[in-house]
Scaffold this active site. Structure first.
Site, short mmCIF file in Angstrom:
data_model
loop_
_atom_site.label_atom_id
_atom_site.label_comp_id
_atom_site.label_asym_id
_atom_site.label_seq_id
_atom_site.Cartn_x
_atom_site.Cartn_y
_atom_site.Cartn_z
N ASP A 1 0.81 -1.22 0.00
CA ASP A 1 0.00 0.00 0.00
C ASP A 1 0.85 1.27 0.00
OD1 ASP A 1 -2.05 -1.80 0.28
OD2 ASP A 1 -2.87 -0.93 2.12
N HIS B 1 3.72 -2.14 3.20
CA HIS B 1 3.69 -0.79 2.64
C HIS B 1 4.98 -0.50 1.89
CE1 HIS B 1 0.51 -0.64 5.61
NE2 HIS B 1 0.01 0.39 4.95
ZN LIG Z 1 -2.73 3.25 2.98
#
Ligand SMILES: [Zn+2]
Length: 207
Positions: free
Chosen positions: A34, A174
């Protein structure tokens, strides 16, 4: 360990129509990344995945995709999937309905396909109908690495993954500067662990 790492069924049931886990019959894991694409972390993740010949899904912030369209193209050229994560990562509980959906629509020209992940995992059940009219999948997670959390050690982030994955797990990392210190340790070690256990990796399909 936080309830956030592997959310309990009562939480999942609050949002009918979202995807938390893929079918559990096969030893398949779905890695997701992400908040990219960004210059340093996204190419690093891509190179690592390429070395392992693994495909993953990247939920992109529209503004980053807008600024780094070459990285979106490179992800797609390498067989990865991309999904919409709103233009400015606006969390649903902190903006109006129209701001929320406008921000999602603003990201669409930069991120092809029909996958969406709500920023911060925030959602209202009454937003689902409109989201499902725009996207084929609204993707939450089965295992959150919490790599973004500076209070956690890199070893804790790794065990968040290795202690919780199971067949069909959608796992969140992430590709961001914030997560870097923990990501660069936990990602390769997670891959080694899961390959050793006989798991395969697949992308979430973009159509
Ligand atoms: Zn996010």
């Amino acid at each position: 360990m936080s309830w956030k790492v592997r959310p309990p069924q009562v939480i999942r049931n609050l949002f009918p129509g979202t995807t938390w886990r893929m079918p559990e019959q096969e030893k398949v894991i779905y890695f997701t990344f992400d908040d990219g694409p960004v210059e340093k972390e996204t190419p690093w993740v891509m190179n690592l995945l390429n070395q392992y010949q693994i495909k993953a899904t990247f939920f992109c912030v529209g503004e980053n995709a807008d600024n780094n369209q070459h990285l979106i193209q490179e992800l797609l050229n390498n067989g990865h999937s991309v999904g919409n994560h709103a233009y400015n990562h606006l969390p649903a509980w902190k903006c109006s309905r129209s701001e929320y959906f406008n921000n999602i629509d603003k990201a669409r020209p930069y991120i092809p396909g029909n996958l969406f992940r709500p920023p911060h995992g925030q959602l209202y059940p009454w937003y689902m109908k409109e989201l499902k009219s725009k996207f084929s999948k609204v993707v939450m997670w089965d295992v959150l690495s919490m790599d973004y959390d500076k209070r956690l050690s890199k070893e804790q982030v790794l065990s968040n993954v290795t202690d919780n994955v199971r067949n069909g797990s959608v796992v969140v990392f992430h590709d961001s500067a914030k997560a870097w210190e923990r990501l660069n340790y936990a990602l390769p070690k997670s891959l080694d662990f899961l390959l050793e256990k006989g798991y395969r990796f697949e992308v979430l399909k973009m159509d």
